[in-house]
Enzyme design. Sequence first.
Site, PDB file in Angstrom:
ATOM      1  N   SER A 138       0.617  -1.359  -0.152  1.00  0.00           N
ATOM      2  CA  SER A 138      -0.245  -0.014  -0.196  1.00  0.00           C
ATOM      3  C   SER A 138       0.781   0.600  -0.021  1.00  0.00           C
ATOM      4  O   SER A 138       1.633   1.046   0.135  1.00  0.00           O
ATOM      5  CB  SER A 138      -0.649  -0.419   1.225  1.00  0.00           C
ATOM      6  OG  SER A 138      -1.584   1.055   1.403  1.00  0.00           O
ATOM      7  N   TYR A 150      -2.581  -1.244  10.234  1.00  0.00           N
ATOM      8  CA  TYR A 150      -2.655  -1.510   8.939  1.00  0.00           C
ATOM      9  C   TYR A 150      -0.981  -0.664   8.904  1.00  0.00           C
ATOM     10  O   TYR A 150      -0.739  -1.460   7.910  1.00  0.00           O
ATOM     11  CB  TYR A 150      -3.929  -0.507   8.369  1.00  0.00           C
ATOM     12  CG  TYR A 150      -3.654  -0.859   6.879  1.00  0.00           C
ATOM     13  CD1 TYR A 150      -4.231  -2.138   6.135  1.00  0.00           C
ATOM     14  CD2 TYR A 150      -3.297  -0.151   6.266  1.00  0.00           C
ATOM     15  CE1 TYR A 150      -3.582  -2.289   5.210  1.00  0.00           C
ATOM     16  CE2 TYR A 150      -3.067   0.107   4.925  1.00  0.00           C
ATOM     17  CZ  TYR A 150      -4.157  -0.923   4.374  1.00  0.00           C
ATOM     18  OH  TYR A 150      -3.733  -1.541   2.829  1.00  0.00           O
TER      19      TYR A 150
END
Length: 229
Positions: A138, A150
């Site tokens: 990501s 995350y």
Amino acid sequence: MAQQRVFVITGASTGIGAATARLAVEDGHRVVLAARSADKLQDLAAGLGGEDRALAVPTDVTDFAAQERLIAASLERFGSVDVVFANAGFGARRGFLEESPELWREMVLTNVLGAAYTIRASLPALRESGGHLVITSSVAGRRPLPGSLYSATKHAVTAMAESLRLEIDGAFRVTCIEPGMVDTPFFDSGAADWALGPDDIARAVMYAVGQPAHVDVNEILIRPTAQPS
């Protein structure tokens, strides 16, 4: 165009995984679809041509034995494993007082250990085929986000991809895909109007996979034009 290569995808039931499966079949691959949702996998496999083109294997990526069964089923049905897309993962609200410790645990196990298990289970088959490991990180795996566990899991994934590339010494290719905001089930309340779609990321995956054998696209950072960082 690649023909009859075998493309294994985790997190395949929706979003980026499902979009990549569709493009892979269009490009001549046979696909092995892995996720927890058996019904969604079966529906997707049927829509991709059924048993001759697509195999659905319900898989919990946090269970190493299940991942071993996934690769074994791929080899038994199609005879090789040429591309593995370690795509399973999910996120959480930012803030170290947000979410529950139980959700954190599941996220870390899925995003980090699940990806590592995919690598470990598929590595011998990829060495045999001289194939390609693609892994979903990501934008959040390139820079810390405030209060984001995350983000920490995706930093681990980005490091994992490069660590694998260094270990295998050219035995197969490794690509880390780093999307910005994508309109997928990741966002319970919906992504921004300007977010990318799953197909945008799937095309990036297929770009990397479609390069000549001597070309190893190590990282693809892909963001919406309207996303500043």
